[in-house]
Design a protein around this motif. Structure first.
Motif, PDB file in Angstrom:
ATOM      1  N   ILE A   1       0.842  -1.202   0.000  1.00 52.56           N
ATOM      2  CA  ILE A   1       0.000   0.000   0.000  1.00 52.56           C
ATOM      3  C   ILE A   1       0.878   1.253   0.000  1.00 52.56           C
ATOM      4  CG2 ILE A   1      -1.731   1.327   1.284  1.00 52.56           C
ATOM      5  CD1 ILE A   1      -2.676  -1.421   2.437  1.00 52.56           C
ATOM      6  N   ASP A   2       1.874   1.258   0.868  1.00 51.54           N
ATOM      7  CA  ASP A   2       2.789   2.401   0.935  1.00 51.54           C
ATOM      8  C   ASP A   2       3.494   2.594  -0.400  1.00 51.54           C
ATOM      9  OD1 ASP A   2       2.065   2.744   3.579  1.00 51.54           O
ATOM     10  OD2 ASP A   2       3.827   1.699   4.380  1.00 51.54           O
ATOM     11  N   TYR A   3       3.923   1.495  -1.015  1.00 50.84           N
ATOM     12  CA  TYR A   3       4.594   1.580  -2.321  1.00 50.84           C
ATOM     13  C   TYR A   3       3.656   2.145  -3.385  1.00 50.84           C
ATOM     14  CZ  TYR A   3       5.717  -0.056  -6.987  1.00 50.84           C
ATOM     15  OH  TYR A   3       5.910  -0.117  -8.343  1.00 50.84           O
ATOM     16  N   LEU A   4       2.415   1.640  -3.417  1.00 50.57           N
ATOM     17  CA  LEU A   4       1.489   2.047  -4.476  1.00 50.57           C
ATOM     18  C   LEU A   4       1.158   3.532  -4.389  1.00 50.57           C
ATOM     19  CD1 LEU A   4      -0.080   0.909  -6.882  1.00 50.57           C
ATOM     20  CD2 LEU A   4      -2.027   0.529  -5.359  1.00 50.57           C
ATOM     21  N   LYS A   5       1.049   4.056  -3.183  1.00 50.56           N
ATOM     22  CA  LYS A   5       0.784   5.489  -3.031  1.00 50.56           C
ATOM     23  C   LYS A   5       1.918   6.322  -3.622  1.00 50.56           C
ATOM     24  CE  LYS A   5      -2.211   5.111   1.027  1.00 50.56           C
ATOM     25  NZ  LYS A   5      -2.361   5.353   2.491  1.00 50.56           N
ATOM     26  N   VAL A   6       3.137   5.865  -3.445  1.00 49.58           N
ATOM     27  CA  VAL A   6       4.283   6.557  -4.047  1.00 49.58           C
ATOM     28  C   VAL A   6       4.236   6.419  -5.572  1.00 49.58           C
ATOM     29  CG1 VAL A   6       6.803   6.592  -4.252  1.00 49.58           C
ATOM     30  CG2 VAL A   6       5.729   6.291  -2.004  1.00 49.58           C
TER      31      VAL A   6
END
Length: 468
Positions: free
Chosen positions: A232-237
């Motif tokens: 999730i953190d990666y996808l937001k970036v």
């Protein structure tokens, strides 16, 4: 302010993709939005209208339908409106055909007295982002796949990795930008991606659709924070904003778990009532996959040799499958395992089966809906991914230590002795650690959709964003 007041006055348009694995979670999301007082119109084709019956009866004043016929396409026989009825290879044609709804939708918007302020549509309908831009409204892409699988899909279409040897289907493709740097042989990548031809009008239409998903105002995903936090953190970036709403597990409303998709199979549930706690293996390969007769024979032999109790949901041949070569239960098998296992042909109440106390293990094709249902039910999974995002899903399960690898590939045939041993092992103390881990994740899933849970908070954040 109560939950029911959050979305007061907002009207949105929901557009599902007509395959069961896509429609059902989006309808579950629709239910959640309706309970938060969002006014909803669902675009549906005539043949799929009965799928909405439970939802419409639950929300008669909040949800309305926009019924549009499926546009014609030379690859899609007249009257077919659902992927499960398509000839093999018709998946791409369906994506293209649905794009022809652009102008009818544009006209509907312009002539509506209270047009929607946002569109929520399946990620196979990326063209709706262009429609939303033309109308000056926001488009939210809905992903029936998990965050990890979606990260791989977006990476494919954004960065277009190529093979060094164009003839080598086993050449490994690495996704170095995605956390944990997953890698897959080329044959396990998305089948739509593998038939992409640069400059081809149909191929470019599909690629533009996935790029439009990345560019959309928001992304809504059927997963939960505790399951896929790092991704999730990666996808937001990757998409450049925090409007990534992780709202799962999206499951049918309480009271509807037995009847979703068809009539209740009371015989199965009654049989499970007599089968002991967590000792039954449930075998099902989803709504699309039909096993070859050779694969059917291996599964049957393994179940017979293992001595385990089981429920086997058999998908019978559909359009494009020769009934002589697919889906045949070996002669005499059911008599040989009578009392220890049952075979169910056609639809089964999967959510109710997985939730039953007697079911402890699930042999699955790793479709994301099946995974969400199994995690929520605290059921250990044996993985046999067949296609599409299922390989990524299997990777995630093994990474989380709640899935045990069986085999890979729609054309592969496992060894029946090895599979029998896996069945036996899966219901024994040898998998105690995996069972404990899936119970932990199952409790996290229930907490996520409970009062003050992470997914409830994400749903409220989504509704506030939709209503802005």
């Amino acid at each position: 302010m109560s939950i029911s007041d959050i979305g007061t006055g907002s009207h949105i348009l929901i557009i599902p993709y007509p395959a069961q694995g896509h429609i059902l979670p989006l309808l579950d999301l629709t239910h959640q939005l309706a309970t938060r007082n969002i006014l909803i119109t669902i675009l549906i084709t005539p043949k799929n209208l009965p799928t909405l019956t439970p939802l419409l009866s639950t929300h008669p004043t909040t949800i309305t339908t926009l019924i549009l016929p499926l546009p014609p396409h030379p690859s899609i026989p007249h009257g077919i409106e659902n992927v499960k009825d398509l000839p093999l290879g018709g998946f791409k044609a369906m994506m293209l055909t649905l794009g022809d709804l652009y102008n009818p939708l544009l006209n509907w918007f312009h002539n509506h007295s209270n047009p929607p302020i946002a569109i929520v549509s399946d990620f196979f309908l990326g063209w709706t982002h262009r429609l939303a831009c033309e109308l000056g409204v926001r488009r939210y892409a809905f992903s029936p796949s998990g965050v990890f699988a979606l990260s791989v899909i977006f990476s494919l279409w954004r960065y277009m990795p190529k093979r060094v040897d164009e003839t080598n289907e086993s050449e490994v493709v690495k996704f170095c930008n995605v956390p944990n740097e997953p890698e897959y042989p080329y044959w396990q990548l998305s089948p739509i991606y593998r038939v992409y031809v640069e400059g081809d009008q149909e191929s470019e239409f599909i690629r533009d659709g996935f790029l439009a998903d990345i560019e959309s105002w928001g992304i809504v995903i059927n997963s939960f924070t505790e399951l896929e936090r790092v991704y999730i953190d990666y996808l937001k970036v990757e998409v450049g904003h925090d409007r990534v709403f992780v709202v799962g597990p999206l499951l049918p409303p309480e009271g509807d778990v037995s009847g979703r998709g068809g009539p209740t199979s009371n015989d199965v549930l009654s049989w499970l009532d007599k089968s002991g706690s967590e000792k039954v293996v449930y075998v099902c390969f989803g709504s699309q996959t039909v096993l070859t007769n050779k694969q059917m024979g291996v599964v049957a032999n393994a179940l017979q040799k293992s001595g385990v109790k089981f429920v086997w949901s058999v998908k019978e041949p559909t359009v494009g499958h020769d009934a002589a070569d697919y889906g045949r239960v070996p002669t005499g098998f059911e008599e040989r395992v009578a009392g220890r296992g049952i075979v169910v042909r056609g639809w089964v109440p999967q959510v109710a089966i997985l939730s039953h106390d007697s079911v402890g293990v699930f042999l699955t094709h790793c479709g994301w809906n099946s995974i969400m249902e199994a995690v929520a039910a605290e059921v250990l999974m044996l993985t046999w991914p067949m296609s599409a995002d299922q390989f990524s899903n299997a990777t995630l399960l093994q990474e989380l230590k709640v899935g045990i690898k069986v085999w890979e590939g729609a054309n592969s045939v496992p060894d029946s002795d090895e599979l029998a041993e896996l069945f036996r092992k899966s219901v024994s103390e040898e998998t105690r650690l995996e069972r404990e881990r899936v119970k932990e994740l199952g409790k996290a899933a229930k907490e996520a959709v409970g009062e003050k849970g992470s997914s409830v908070g994400e749903l409220d954040r989504l509704v506030a964003n939709l209503s802005h």
